[in-house]
Motif scaffolding. Structure first.
Motif, short mmCIF file in Angstrom:
data_model
loop_
_atom_site.label_atom_id
_atom_site.label_comp_id
_atom_site.label_asym_id
_atom_site.label_seq_id
_atom_site.Cartn_x
_atom_site.Cartn_y
_atom_site.Cartn_z
N TYR A 371 27.68 -58.14 18.57
CA TYR A 371 28.95 -58.55 19.17
C TYR A 371 29.25 -59.95 18.63
N THR A 372 30.43 -60.10 18.06
CA THR A 372 30.82 -61.41 17.55
C THR A 372 32.17 -61.80 18.12
N TYR A 373 32.27 -63.06 18.47
CA TYR A 373 33.49 -63.59 19.06
C TYR A 373 33.97 -64.76 18.22
N VAL A 374 35.26 -64.75 17.84
CA VAL A 374 35.85 -65.86 17.12
C VAL A 374 37.00 -66.42 17.95
N GLU A 375 37.00 -67.72 18.05
CA GLU A 375 38.07 -68.41 18.78
C GLU A 375 38.97 -69.08 17.74
N ILE A 376 40.18 -68.57 17.63
CA ILE A 376 41.12 -69.05 16.61
C ILE A 376 41.99 -70.13 17.25
N THR A 377 41.62 -71.36 17.05
CA THR A 377 42.37 -72.48 17.63
C THR A 377 41.99 -73.75 16.89
N ASP A 378 42.93 -74.69 16.86
CA ASP A 378 42.65 -75.99 16.24
C ASP A 378 42.42 -77.07 17.28
N GLY A 379 42.29 -76.65 18.54
CA GLY A 379 42.04 -77.60 19.61
C GLY A 379 40.61 -77.53 20.11
N PRO A 380 40.32 -78.15 21.22
CA PRO A 380 38.96 -78.11 21.77
C PRO A 380 38.62 -76.72 22.30
N PRO A 381 37.34 -76.40 22.46
CA PRO A 381 36.95 -75.08 22.98
C PRO A 381 37.53 -74.85 24.37
N GLN A 382 37.91 -73.58 24.62
CA GLN A 382 38.50 -73.21 25.90
C GLN A 382 37.43 -72.69 26.85
N ASN A 383 37.86 -72.32 28.06
CA ASN A 383 36.89 -71.90 29.08
C ASN A 383 36.16 -70.62 28.71
N LEU A 384 36.80 -69.74 27.95
CA LEU A 384 36.13 -68.52 27.54
C LEU A 384 34.96 -68.84 26.60
N TRP A 385 35.15 -69.80 25.73
CA TRP A 385 34.07 -70.23 24.83
C TRP A 385 32.90 -70.79 25.64
N GLU A 386 33.21 -71.57 26.64
CA GLU A 386 32.14 -72.17 27.45
C GLU A 386 31.30 -71.11 28.14
N GLN A 387 31.93 -70.04 28.63
CA GLN A 387 31.18 -68.98 29.30
C GLN A 387 30.41 -68.13 28.29
N TYR A 388 31.03 -67.84 27.17
CA TYR A 388 30.36 -67.03 26.15
C TYR A 388 29.16 -67.74 25.54
N SER A 389 29.14 -69.06 25.56
CA SER A 389 28.03 -69.79 24.97
C SER A 389 26.72 -69.54 25.70
N HIS A 390 26.77 -68.96 26.91
CA HIS A 390 25.54 -68.64 27.65
C HIS A 390 25.01 -67.25 27.32
N GLN A 401 31.97 -68.13 16.81
CA GLN A 401 32.38 -69.15 15.85
C GLN A 401 33.82 -69.54 16.12
N LYS A 402 34.11 -70.78 15.86
CA LYS A 402 35.47 -71.28 15.99
C LYS A 402 36.13 -71.28 14.62
N ILE A 403 37.35 -70.77 14.54
CA ILE A 403 38.09 -70.68 13.28
C ILE A 403 39.37 -71.50 13.39
N VAL A 404 39.55 -72.40 12.43
CA VAL A 404 40.77 -73.20 12.38
C VAL A 404 41.67 -72.72 11.24
N THR A 405 41.08 -72.50 10.07
CA THR A 405 41.82 -72.04 8.89
C THR A 405 41.12 -70.79 8.34
N PRO A 406 41.79 -70.04 7.47
CA PRO A 406 41.11 -68.87 6.87
C PRO A 406 39.82 -69.20 6.15
N ALA A 407 39.69 -70.41 5.64
CA ALA A 407 38.46 -70.78 4.93
C ALA A 407 37.26 -70.87 5.87
N ASP A 408 37.50 -70.88 7.19
CA ASP A 408 36.41 -70.98 8.15
C ASP A 408 35.84 -69.62 8.54
#
Length: 422
Positions: A371-390, A401-408
């Motif tokens: 299972y892989t989760y990508v958060e597509i945002t250029d801001g700080p991590p959101q609450n879903l990221w904080e819960q998934y990190s556990h 993984q957090k993705i800002v641009t396609p190169a990420d």
């Protein structure tokens, strides 16, 4: 100076060097065409080649000529419309249409230069802005694995492949077949000799002497038959057959709330395409299931998944509940390996994010391979990221993984497919 180019060793691909030069020269135009093709393709047929059109003005070669220079007066016979000093309006119509009508820049015109990219060339351009190493791009187009399987016997082979039992059986059959007639005649001669001796015939009797010579000759012939002959040898034959693969299903889950614009959806699509291509290296058959959600989740086709205009709030747990239901109803029983890729901007209700973590840890993760989760945002991590990190604390086959641009995008896959320590 004259240059001679020897192309005899290039076989049928005599224009390979010119083709590579052409691809380098018009790299930007080809990348634009590949980008347009990706948006119009489904995930499952992204590996095919592509026809690329380049406007003729971009491929025209410069030409040189002698200018007249100065002021020239020209007499055009048959002029009944213009006088000296008149100004002529520019003719209307678009260049490239070929019929005097304005051309559409989104459509191919008759003057466009059209050529076809191969599958490997298309994939190289597709992965280029994702900063994939060349080795990884090559491995993405790998084919099916094979295994060796026994397929009868051969009369030739290496000594290590000799089948002893089969060879001895063949040798025995050959000796029986070759010496069968001689053994029968020996048996008949011995019975006749025994009967003569019982009847009192002397040893010097011509018939007795003749039978003894015949029996000795036949025994000599039987002893001359070799115990094993090279003709008897049999070797185990092995052929390569496609290795049977387990079926797999890939779930694509995407947040389609109002904050997920077209740019983020395009980044998510590239991520899903990458995951699909990696799984195709392992599985012969792979199914793709698309789940979109805002406040409610639904299973849709790919067209609606990426291009539907429906949006709303965000309740991620609705997608996880639907995912669990689909796995139990259609892909349970161990016949499918399930993979899940989730893309979102991470914005979710606080209480619902806690529920998502609980669903993953207790219900979903034991049923999936990865299972892989990508958060597509250029801001700080959101609450879903904080819960998934556990979640990785309970299940190691979870990557985020957090993705800002396609190169990420590629770092997700480097983490996802790296070799685990044994």
């Amino acid at each position: 100076m004259t240059y001679l180019i020897d192309r005899r060793l290039q076989g049928k691909n005599k224009s390979a060097v010119n083709r590579e030069r052409f691809l380098r020269r018009y790299k930007s135009q080809i990348k634009d065409a590949v980008g347009r093709a990706i948006k119009g393709r489904s995930i499952t047929d992204v590996e095919n080649g592509e026809k690329v059109s380049i406007p003729v003005k971009d491929v025209s070669e410069p030409s040189f000529g002698h200018a007249h220079g100065g002021v020239w007066e020209v007499v055009n016979p048959g002029n009944q419309e213009y006088l000296k000093g008149d100004q002529i309006n520019r003719p209307k119509g678009g260049a490239g249409s070929g019929r005097g009508k304005a051309g559409n820049s989104d459509q191919m015109t008759e003057d466009d230069f059209i050529f076809e990219l191969s599958r490997e060339e298309f994939m190289n351009y597709f992965f280029e802005d994702l900063e994939l190493p060349h080795m990884v791009k090559t491995q993405l187009t790998a084919s099916t694995d094979f295994k060796n399987q026994r397929a009868g016997y051969n009369m030739s082979g290496t000594p290590s492949n000799i089948h002893v039992l089969r060879s001895l059986r063949g040798a025995l059959g050959r000796r029986i077949a070759v010496g069968g007639g001689s053994r029968k005649r020996v048996a008949e001669a011995e019975r006749e000799l025994e009967q003569l001796l019982l009847d009192g015939a002397p040893l010097q009797d011509p018939r007795v002497v003749e039978l003894k010579k015949l029996i000795h000759h036949l025994h000599t012939r039987l002893l001359a038959i070799p115990f094993i002959d090279p003709f008897d040898l049999r070797y185990t034959n092995r052929i390569k057959v496609p290795k049977p693969m387990t079926q797999a299903v890939m779930f694509c889950i995407m947040d389609v709330s109002g904050s997920m614009d077209e740019t983020r959806k395009d980044t998510a699509k590239r991520f899903f395409i990458l995951l699909y291509l990696f799984l195709k290296r392992v599985y012969d058959k792979i199914e793709v299931v698309f789940i979109r959600h805002h406040t409610a989740a639904a299973e849709v086709d790919e067209e609606e998944f990426f291009h539907s205009r429906e949006s709303g709030g965000t309740v991620v747990s609705s997608a996880l509940h639907l995912l669990d239901k689909i796995i139990d109803e259609r892909y349970g029983g161990g016949s499918y390996n399930a993979y899940v890729a989730q893309a979102s901007d991470g914005d979710n209700w606080d209480n619902d994010s806690v529920l998502c973590r609980q669903l993953l840890v207790n219900t979903i993760m034991p049923k999936v391979q990865y299972y892989t989760y990508v958060e597509i945002t250029d801001g700080p991590p959101q609450n879903l990221w904080e819960q998934y990190s556990h979640v990785p604390d309970h299940h190691q086959h979870f990557a985020m993984q957090k993705i800002v641009t396609p190169a990420d995008i590629y770092p997700v896959f480097r983490e996802l497919f790296k070799k685990q320590p044994k």
